[in-house]
Design a protein around this motif. Structure first.
Motif, PDB file in Angstrom:
ATOM      1  N   LEU A   1      24.466  23.806  30.844  1.00 41.92           N
ATOM      2  CA  LEU A   1      25.863  23.514  30.490  1.00 41.92           C
ATOM      3  C   LEU A   1      26.070  23.567  28.983  1.00 41.92           C
ATOM      4  O   LEU A   1      27.084  24.095  28.505  1.00 41.92           O
ATOM      5  N   THR A   2      25.120  23.017  28.231  1.00 46.01           N
ATOM      6  CA  THR A   2      25.248  23.003  26.768  1.00 46.01           C
ATOM      7  C   THR A   2      25.225  24.411  26.198  1.00 46.01           C
ATOM      8  O   THR A   2      26.023  24.751  25.317  1.00 46.01           O
ATOM      9  N   SER A   3      24.319  25.252  26.707  1.00 45.69           N
ATOM     10  CA  SER A   3      24.233  26.627  26.193  1.00 45.69           C
ATOM     11  C   SER A   3      25.484  27.432  26.511  1.00 45.69           C
ATOM     12  O   SER A   3      25.863  28.327  25.752  1.00 45.69           O
ATOM     13  N   MET A   4      26.159  27.106  27.608  1.00 47.47           N
ATOM     14  CA  MET A   4      27.389  27.831  27.964  1.00 47.47           C
ATOM     15  C   MET A   4      28.611  27.291  27.236  1.00 47.47           C
ATOM     16  O   MET A   4      29.451  28.059  26.749  1.00 47.47           O
ATOM     17  N   ALA A   5      28.738  25.966  27.154  1.00 48.89           N
ATOM     18  CA  ALA A   5      29.975  25.356  26.663  1.00 48.89           C
ATOM     19  C   ALA A   5      30.002  25.140  25.159  1.00 48.89           C
ATOM     20  O   ALA A   5      31.076  25.133  24.555  1.00 48.89           O
ATOM     21  N   HIS A   6      28.830  24.954  24.543  1.00 47.40           N
ATOM     22  CA  HIS A   6      28.804  24.643  23.112  1.00 47.40           C
ATOM     23  C   HIS A   6      29.429  25.743  22.245  1.00 47.40           C
ATOM     24  O   HIS A   6      30.185  25.434  21.315  1.00 47.40           O
ATOM     25  N   PRO A   7      29.176  27.038  22.512  1.00 45.74           N
ATOM     26  CA  PRO A   7      29.799  28.069  21.656  1.00 45.74           C
ATOM     27  C   PRO A   7      31.259  28.358  22.003  1.00 45.74           C
ATOM     28  O   PRO A   7      31.909  29.144  21.301  1.00 45.74           O
ATOM     29  N   LEU A   8      31.773  27.753  23.084  1.00 46.49           N
ATOM     30  CA  LEU A   8      33.112  28.084  23.573  1.00 46.49           C
ATOM     31  C   LEU A   8      34.167  27.258  22.840  1.00 46.49           C
ATOM     32  O   LEU A   8      34.173  26.026  22.944  1.00 46.49           O
ATOM     33  N   PRO A   9      35.080  27.888  22.078  1.00 46.47           N
ATOM     34  CA  PRO A   9      36.127  27.118  21.379  1.00 46.47           C
ATOM     35  C   PRO A   9      37.055  26.424  22.373  1.00 46.47           C
ATOM     36  O   PRO A   9      37.367  26.966  23.441  1.00 46.47           O
ATOM     37  N   GLY A  10      37.494  25.225  21.989  1.00 48.90           N
ATOM     38  CA  GLY A  10      38.389  24.485  22.863  1.00 48.90           C
ATOM     39  C   GLY A  10      39.691  25.216  23.137  1.00 48.90           C
ATOM     40  O   GLY A  10      40.219  25.184  24.259  1.00 48.90           O
ATOM     41  N   LEU A  11      40.214  25.898  22.110  1.00 43.84           N
ATOM     42  CA  LEU A  11      41.487  26.598  22.282  1.00 43.84           C
ATOM     43  C   LEU A  11      41.369  27.775  23.236  1.00 43.84           C
ATOM     44  O   LEU A  11      42.365  28.239  23.790  1.00 43.84           O
ATOM     45  N   ALA A  12      40.145  28.291  23.446  1.00 41.55           N
ATOM     46  CA  ALA A  12      39.964  29.376  24.404  1.00 41.55           C
ATOM     47  C   ALA A  12      40.206  28.895  25.832  1.00 41.55           C
ATOM     48  O   ALA A  12      40.470  29.707  26.728  1.00 41.55           O
ATOM     49  N   LEU A  13      40.098  27.585  26.026  1.00 40.61           N
ATOM     50  CA  LEU A  13      40.325  27.010  27.356  1.00 40.61           C
ATOM     51  C   LEU A  13      41.771  26.577  27.577  1.00 40.61           C
ATOM     52  O   LEU A  13      42.073  25.988  28.616  1.00 40.61           O
ATOM     53  N   LEU A  14      42.633  26.849  26.600  1.00 42.08           N
ATOM     54  CA  LEU A  14      44.024  26.376  26.690  1.00 42.08           C
ATOM     55  C   LEU A  14      44.727  26.752  27.989  1.00 42.08           C
ATOM     56  O   LEU A  14      45.382  25.910  28.607  1.00 42.08           O
ATOM     57  N   PRO A  15      44.656  28.018  28.439  1.00 40.41           N
ATOM     58  CA  PRO A  15      45.357  28.354  29.694  1.00 40.41           C
ATOM     59  C   PRO A  15      44.898  27.498  30.874  1.00 40.41           C
ATOM     60  O   PRO A  15      45.722  27.024  31.659  1.00 40.41           O
ATOM     61  N   LEU A  16      43.583  27.279  30.990  1.00 47.03           N
ATOM     62  CA  LEU A  16      43.076  26.451  32.084  1.00 47.03           C
ATOM     63  C   LEU A  16      43.474  24.993  31.894  1.00 47.03           C
ATOM     64  O   LEU A  16      43.857  24.315  32.853  1.00 47.03           O
ATOM     65  N   ILE A  17      43.387  24.504  30.658  1.00 45.74           N
ATOM     66  CA  ILE A  17      43.722  23.104  30.391  1.00 45.74           C
ATOM     67  C   ILE A  17      45.193  22.834  30.699  1.00 45.74           C
ATOM     68  O   ILE A  17      45.547  21.784  31.243  1.00 45.74           O
ATOM     69  N   ILE A  18      46.055  23.785  30.355  1.00 49.42           N
ATOM     70  CA  ILE A  18      47.476  23.617  30.643  1.00 49.42           C
ATOM     71  C   ILE A  18      47.714  23.560  32.154  1.00 49.42           C
ATOM     72  O   ILE A  18      48.517  22.756  32.650  1.00 49.42           O
ATOM     73  N   MET A  19      46.999  24.407  32.910  1.00 48.26           N
ATOM     74  CA  MET A  19      47.153  24.390  34.371  1.00 48.26           C
ATOM     75  C   MET A  19      46.628  23.102  34.977  1.00 48.26           C
ATOM     76  O   MET A  19      47.203  22.565  35.933  1.00 48.26           O
ATOM     77  N   TRP A  20      45.525  22.584  34.437  1.00 43.80           N
ATOM     78  CA  TRP A  20      44.905  21.394  35.023  1.00 43.80           C
ATOM     79  C   TRP A  20      45.533  20.092  34.555  1.00 43.80           C
ATOM     80  O   TRP A  20      45.681  19.157  35.326  1.00 43.80           O
ATOM     81  N   PHE A  21      45.884  20.020  33.252  1.00 41.88           N
ATOM     82  CA  PHE A  21      46.326  18.748  32.670  1.00 41.88           C
ATOM     83  C   PHE A  21      47.771  18.760  32.182  1.00 41.88           C
ATOM     84  O   PHE A  21      48.262  17.734  31.707  1.00 41.88           O
ATOM     85  N   GLY A  22      48.457  19.910  32.248  1.00 45.41           N
ATOM     86  CA  GLY A  22      49.804  19.990  31.702  1.00 45.41           C
ATOM     87  C   GLY A  22      49.767  20.193  30.195  1.00 45.41           C
ATOM     88  O   GLY A  22      48.804  20.726  29.638  1.00 45.41           O
ATOM     89  N   THR A  23      50.818  19.746  29.517  1.00 45.97           N
ATOM     90  CA  THR A  23      50.896  19.942  28.059  1.00 45.97           C
ATOM     91  C   THR A  23      51.055  18.608  27.316  1.00 45.97           C
ATOM     92  O   THR A  23      51.588  18.562  26.221  1.00 45.97           O
ATOM     93  N   GLY A  24      50.592  17.540  27.917  1.00 46.59           N
ATOM     94  CA  GLY A  24      50.753  16.222  27.305  1.00 46.59           C
ATOM     95  C   GLY A  24      49.469  15.705  26.676  1.00 46.59           C
ATOM     96  O   GLY A  24      48.582  16.459  26.272  1.00 46.59           O
ATOM     97  N   THR A  25      49.378  14.385  26.639  1.00 42.60           N
ATOM     98  CA  THR A  25      48.245  13.720  25.994  1.00 42.60           C
ATOM     99  C   THR A  25      46.924  14.069  26.663  1.00 42.60           C
ATOM    100  O   THR A  25      45.902  14.260  25.991  1.00 42.60           O
ATOM    101  N   ASN A  26      46.915  14.154  27.998  1.00 39.01           N
ATOM    102  CA  ASN A  26      45.672  14.439  28.712  1.00 39.01           C
ATOM    103  C   ASN A  26      45.100  15.793  28.323  1.00 39.01           C
ATOM    104  O   ASN A  26      43.871  15.956  28.240  1.00 39.01           O
TER     105      ASN A  26
END
Length: 261
Positions: free
Chosen positions: A100-125
Protein backbone atom coordinates in the motif's frame (compact mmCIF):
# COMPACT_ATOMS: atom_id res chain seq x y z
CA UNK A 1 26.47 26.18 24.16
CA UNK A 2 27.57 25.47 20.62
CA UNK A 3 24.14 24.18 19.57
CA UNK A 4 22.50 27.18 21.25
CA UNK A 5 24.75 29.53 19.26
CA UNK A 6 24.11 27.73 15.97
CA UNK A 7 20.36 27.69 16.56
CA UNK A 8 20.23 31.44 17.15
CA UNK A 9 22.51 32.17 14.19
CA UNK A 10 20.18 30.14 12.02
CA UNK A 11 17.15 32.06 13.30
CA UNK A 12 18.80 35.45 12.80
CA UNK A 13 19.95 34.34 9.34
CA UNK A 14 16.38 33.61 8.30
CA UNK A 15 15.18 36.97 9.60
CA UNK A 16 18.06 38.74 7.83
CA UNK A 17 17.37 37.14 4.45
CA UNK A 18 13.61 37.71 4.75
CA UNK A 19 14.26 41.41 5.39
CA UNK A 20 16.63 41.49 2.41
CA UNK A 21 13.97 39.97 0.14
CA UNK A 22 11.38 42.48 1.35
CA UNK A 23 13.80 45.38 0.80
CA UNK A 24 14.63 44.24 -2.74
CA UNK A 25 10.92 43.78 -3.41
CA UNK A 26 10.08 47.31 -2.22
CA UNK A 27 12.98 48.94 -4.09
CA UNK A 28 12.15 47.11 -7.30
CA UNK A 29 8.51 48.24 -7.19
CA UNK A 30 9.36 51.85 -6.32
CA UNK A 31 12.30 52.35 -8.70
CA UNK A 32 10.74 50.73 -11.75
CA UNK A 33 7.18 51.97 -11.07
CA UNK A 34 5.69 48.48 -11.35
CA UNK A 35 1.92 48.42 -11.64
CA UNK A 36 0.26 47.42 -8.33
CA UNK A 37 -2.03 45.15 -10.36
CA UNK A 38 1.02 43.05 -11.24
CA UNK A 39 3.24 43.48 -8.20
CA UNK A 40 2.07 45.60 -5.24
CA UNK A 41 4.48 47.22 -2.83
CA UNK A 42 5.41 45.60 0.48
CA UNK A 43 3.64 48.41 2.33
CA UNK A 44 0.42 47.83 0.40
CA UNK A 45 0.56 44.05 0.97
CA UNK A 46 1.10 44.38 4.72
CA UNK A 47 -1.64 46.99 5.02
CA UNK A 48 -4.04 44.61 3.27
CA UNK A 49 -2.90 41.72 5.46
CA UNK A 50 -3.44 43.74 8.64
CA UNK A 51 -6.82 45.02 7.51
CA UNK A 52 -8.10 41.56 6.57
CA UNK A 53 -6.79 40.01 9.78
CA UNK A 54 -8.20 42.66 12.12
CA UNK A 55 -11.38 43.76 10.34
CA UNK A 56 -11.97 40.99 7.82
CA UNK A 57 -12.50 37.24 7.97
CA UNK A 58 -8.90 36.20 7.30
CA UNK A 59 -8.15 35.29 10.92
CA UNK A 60 -11.21 33.03 11.10
CA UNK A 61 -10.31 31.46 7.75
CA UNK A 62 -6.77 30.77 8.96
CA UNK A 63 -8.02 29.15 12.16
CA UNK A 64 -10.48 27.08 10.13
CA UNK A 65 -7.66 25.76 7.93
CA UNK A 66 -5.48 25.02 10.97
CA UNK A 67 -8.33 23.14 12.66
CA UNK A 68 -8.88 21.00 9.55
CA UNK A 69 -5.21 20.15 9.16
CA UNK A 70 -4.82 19.37 12.88
CA UNK A 71 -7.77 16.97 12.67
CA UNK A 72 -6.47 15.37 9.48
CA UNK A 73 -2.94 14.98 10.87
CA UNK A 74 -4.34 13.45 14.04
CA UNK A 75 -6.30 10.87 12.04
CA UNK A 76 -3.24 10.13 9.88
CA UNK A 77 -1.04 9.70 12.97
CA UNK A 78 -3.46 7.24 14.59
CA UNK A 79 -3.73 5.25 11.35
CA UNK A 80 0.05 5.17 10.86
CA UNK A 81 0.58 3.91 14.41
CA UNK A 82 -2.11 1.27 13.93
CA UNK A 83 -0.68 0.06 10.61
CA UNK A 84 2.85 -0.01 12.07
CA UNK A 85 1.92 -2.01 15.16
CA UNK A 86 -0.08 -4.50 13.12
CA UNK A 87 2.83 -4.82 10.71
CA UNK A 88 5.14 -5.67 13.60
CA UNK A 89 2.74 -8.37 14.78
CA UNK A 90 2.12 -10.00 11.40
CA UNK A 91 4.45 -10.57 8.42
CA UNK A 92 1.37 -10.83 6.18
CA UNK A 93 0.17 -7.41 7.29
CA UNK A 94 3.71 -6.06 6.87
CA UNK A 95 3.63 -7.21 3.25
CA UNK A 96 0.23 -5.54 2.77
CA UNK A 97 1.42 -2.29 4.36
CA UNK A 98 4.57 -2.27 2.24
CA UNK A 99 2.49 -2.74 -0.92
CA UNK A 100 0.00 0.00 0.00
CA UNK A 101 2.80 2.42 0.87
CA UNK A 102 4.66 1.82 -2.39
CA UNK A 103 1.47 2.46 -4.37
CA UNK A 104 -0.04 5.38 -2.45
CA UNK A 105 3.01 7.33 -1.27
CA UNK A 106 3.96 8.73 -4.73
CA UNK A 107 0.31 9.48 -5.59
CA UNK A 108 -0.61 13.20 -5.17
CA UNK A 109 -3.76 13.84 -3.20
CA UNK A 110 -5.17 16.11 -5.90
CA UNK A 111 -4.91 13.25 -8.41
CA UNK A 112 -7.61 11.52 -6.38
CA UNK A 113 -9.96 14.51 -6.53
CA UNK A 114 -12.51 12.95 -8.94
CA UNK A 115 -12.84 9.86 -6.74
CA UNK A 116 -12.87 11.88 -3.52
CA UNK A 117 -15.64 14.11 -4.86
CA UNK A 118 -17.72 11.04 -5.78
CA UNK A 119 -17.15 9.37 -2.41
CA UNK A 120 -17.16 12.32 0.00
CA UNK A 121 -18.76 15.21 -1.91
CA UNK A 122 -17.15 18.65 -1.86
CA UNK A 123 -17.31 19.49 1.84
CA UNK A 124 -15.15 19.06 4.91
CA UNK A 125 -14.95 15.27 4.60
CA UNK A 126 -13.39 15.55 1.14
CA UNK A 127 -10.68 17.93 2.37
CA UNK A 128 -10.00 15.69 5.38
CA UNK A 129 -9.61 12.71 3.03
CA UNK A 130 -6.99 14.62 1.00
CA UNK A 131 -5.13 15.68 4.16
CA UNK A 132 -5.10 12.15 5.56
CA UNK A 133 -3.88 10.71 2.25
CA UNK A 134 -1.12 13.32 1.98
CA UNK A 135 0.15 12.83 5.55
CA UNK A 136 -0.44 9.13 6.23
CA UNK A 137 2.11 7.53 3.93
CA UNK A 138 5.23 9.52 4.87
CA UNK A 139 4.36 9.01 8.56
CA UNK A 140 3.87 5.29 8.05
CA UNK A 141 7.01 4.87 5.94
CA UNK A 142 9.20 6.73 8.44
CA UNK A 143 7.76 4.87 11.42
CA UNK A 144 8.36 1.47 9.82
CA UNK A 145 11.91 2.55 8.98
CA UNK A 146 12.40 3.64 12.58
CA UNK A 147 11.14 0.31 13.92
CA UNK A 148 13.51 -1.61 11.64
CA UNK A 149 16.44 0.58 12.77
CA UNK A 150 16.03 -0.10 16.50
CA UNK A 151 19.19 -1.88 17.73
CA UNK A 152 18.58 -5.49 18.73
CA UNK A 153 20.31 -4.91 22.05
CA UNK A 154 17.45 -2.62 23.11
CA UNK A 155 14.98 -5.47 22.62
CA UNK A 156 17.25 -7.91 24.47
CA UNK A 157 17.45 -5.52 27.43
CA UNK A 158 13.65 -5.30 27.51
CA UNK A 159 13.36 -9.10 27.49
CA UNK A 160 15.92 -9.36 30.29
CA UNK A 161 13.70 -7.09 32.38
CA UNK A 162 10.77 -9.47 31.67
CA UNK A 163 8.90 -6.89 29.62
CA UNK A 164 6.05 -8.20 27.46
CA UNK A 165 5.81 -7.65 23.71
CA UNK A 166 3.35 -4.77 24.15
CA UNK A 167 5.58 -3.02 26.68
CA UNK A 168 8.66 -3.52 24.50
CA UNK A 169 6.82 -2.03 21.52
CA UNK A 170 5.45 0.99 23.34
CA UNK A 171 8.23 1.71 25.84
CA UNK A 172 11.30 0.81 23.77
CA UNK A 173 10.61 0.60 20.03
CA UNK A 174 8.26 3.57 19.84
CA UNK A 175 10.57 5.81 21.86
CA UNK A 176 13.64 4.69 19.94
CA UNK A 177 11.80 5.49 16.68
CA UNK A 178 10.59 8.91 17.83
CA UNK A 179 13.10 10.74 15.62
CA UNK A 180 11.81 8.89 12.56
CA UNK A 181 8.22 9.51 13.59
CA UNK A 182 8.77 13.26 14.03
CA UNK A 183 10.51 13.39 10.67
CA UNK A 184 7.50 11.67 9.09
CA UNK A 185 5.10 14.06 10.81
CA UNK A 186 7.09 17.03 9.47
CA UNK A 187 6.97 15.67 5.94
CA UNK A 188 3.29 14.80 6.34
CA UNK A 189 2.55 18.31 7.65
CA UNK A 190 4.27 19.95 4.68
CA UNK A 191 2.47 17.75 2.16
CA UNK A 192 -0.87 18.11 3.93
CA UNK A 193 -0.54 21.92 4.22
CA UNK A 194 0.00 22.25 0.46
CA UNK A 195 -2.82 19.82 -0.27
CA UNK A 196 -5.18 21.66 2.09
CA UNK A 197 -4.64 25.04 0.43
CA UNK A 198 -5.05 23.51 -3.03
CA UNK A 199 -8.19 21.61 -2.03
CA UNK A 200 -9.80 24.69 -0.51
CA UNK A 201 -9.14 26.58 -3.74
CA UNK A 202 -10.81 23.78 -5.70
CA UNK A 203 -13.78 23.10 -3.41
CA UNK A 204 -14.42 26.72 -2.42
CA UNK A 205 -15.83 27.72 0.95
CA UNK A 206 -16.00 24.93 3.51
CA UNK A 207 -17.62 25.76 6.82
CA UNK A 208 -18.81 29.24 7.75
CA UNK A 209 -15.99 31.34 6.27
CA UNK A 210 -13.93 28.87 4.24
CA UNK A 211 -10.18 28.59 4.72
CA UNK A 212 -6.99 30.21 3.51
CA UNK A 213 -7.35 28.58 0.10
CA UNK A 214 -10.81 30.11 -0.25
CA UNK A 215 -9.36 33.50 0.68
CA UNK A 216 -6.71 33.17 -2.07
CA UNK A 217 -9.34 32.12 -4.59
CA UNK A 218 -11.48 35.17 -3.74
CA UNK A 219 -8.55 37.55 -4.15
CA UNK A 220 -7.74 36.08 -7.56
CA UNK A 221 -11.39 36.25 -8.64
CA UNK A 222 -11.67 39.95 -7.74
CA UNK A 223 -8.16 40.77 -9.05
CA UNK A 224 -7.02 41.95 -5.61
CA UNK A 225 -3.29 41.42 -6.13
CA UNK A 226 -2.25 42.86 -2.78
CA UNK A 227 -4.71 40.53 -1.04
CA UNK A 228 -3.36 37.62 -3.06
CA UNK A 229 0.20 38.37 -1.96
CA UNK A 230 -1.01 38.85 1.62
CA UNK A 231 -2.58 35.40 1.59
CA UNK A 232 0.56 33.82 0.13
CA UNK A 233 2.74 35.48 2.80
CA UNK A 234 0.39 34.23 5.51
CA UNK A 235 0.58 30.67 4.16
CA UNK A 236 4.38 30.88 4.27
CA UNK A 237 4.38 32.43 7.76
CA UNK A 238 2.08 29.75 9.20
CA UNK A 239 4.27 27.02 7.70
CA UNK A 240 7.43 28.50 9.20
CA UNK A 241 5.73 29.10 12.56
CA UNK A 242 4.60 25.48 12.85
CA UNK A 243 8.07 24.23 11.91
CA UNK A 244 10.00 26.54 14.24
CA UNK A 245 7.66 26.68 17.24
CA UNK A 246 5.48 23.55 17.41
CA UNK A 247 7.92 20.94 16.12
CA UNK A 248 10.85 22.50 17.99
CA UNK A 249 8.87 22.31 21.24
CA UNK A 250 7.98 18.66 20.61
CA UNK A 251 11.63 17.82 19.85
CA UNK A 252 12.76 19.60 23.01
CA UNK A 253 10.32 17.61 25.16
CA UNK A 254 11.14 14.26 23.56
CA UNK A 255 14.36 13.78 21.57
CA UNK A 256 16.49 16.32 23.43
CA UNK A 257 15.19 15.35 26.86
CA UNK A 258 15.87 11.68 26.12
CA UNK A 259 19.38 12.47 24.84
CA UNK A 260 18.60 11.37 21.29
CA UNK A 261 19.48 14.69 19.66
Amino acid sequence: MKSFFHRHIRGFGRIFWCLCFLLIWELWVKLFHVSPMLFPSVEQVFCTLWEDLVHGSLLGQTLSSLWLIALGLGIALVLSLGFSLLSLASPVFMSLTDTLTSMAHPLPGLALLPLIIMWFGTGTNAILAIIVHSALWPMLLNLLTGFSAVPKIYLDVGKNFSMGSVAITLEIMLRASMGYLLSGVKIGWARAWRALISAEMVFGAVGNNGGLGWYLLNQRTFMDTSGLFAGILLVIFVGILVEEVLFSAVEKRTLKRWGMK
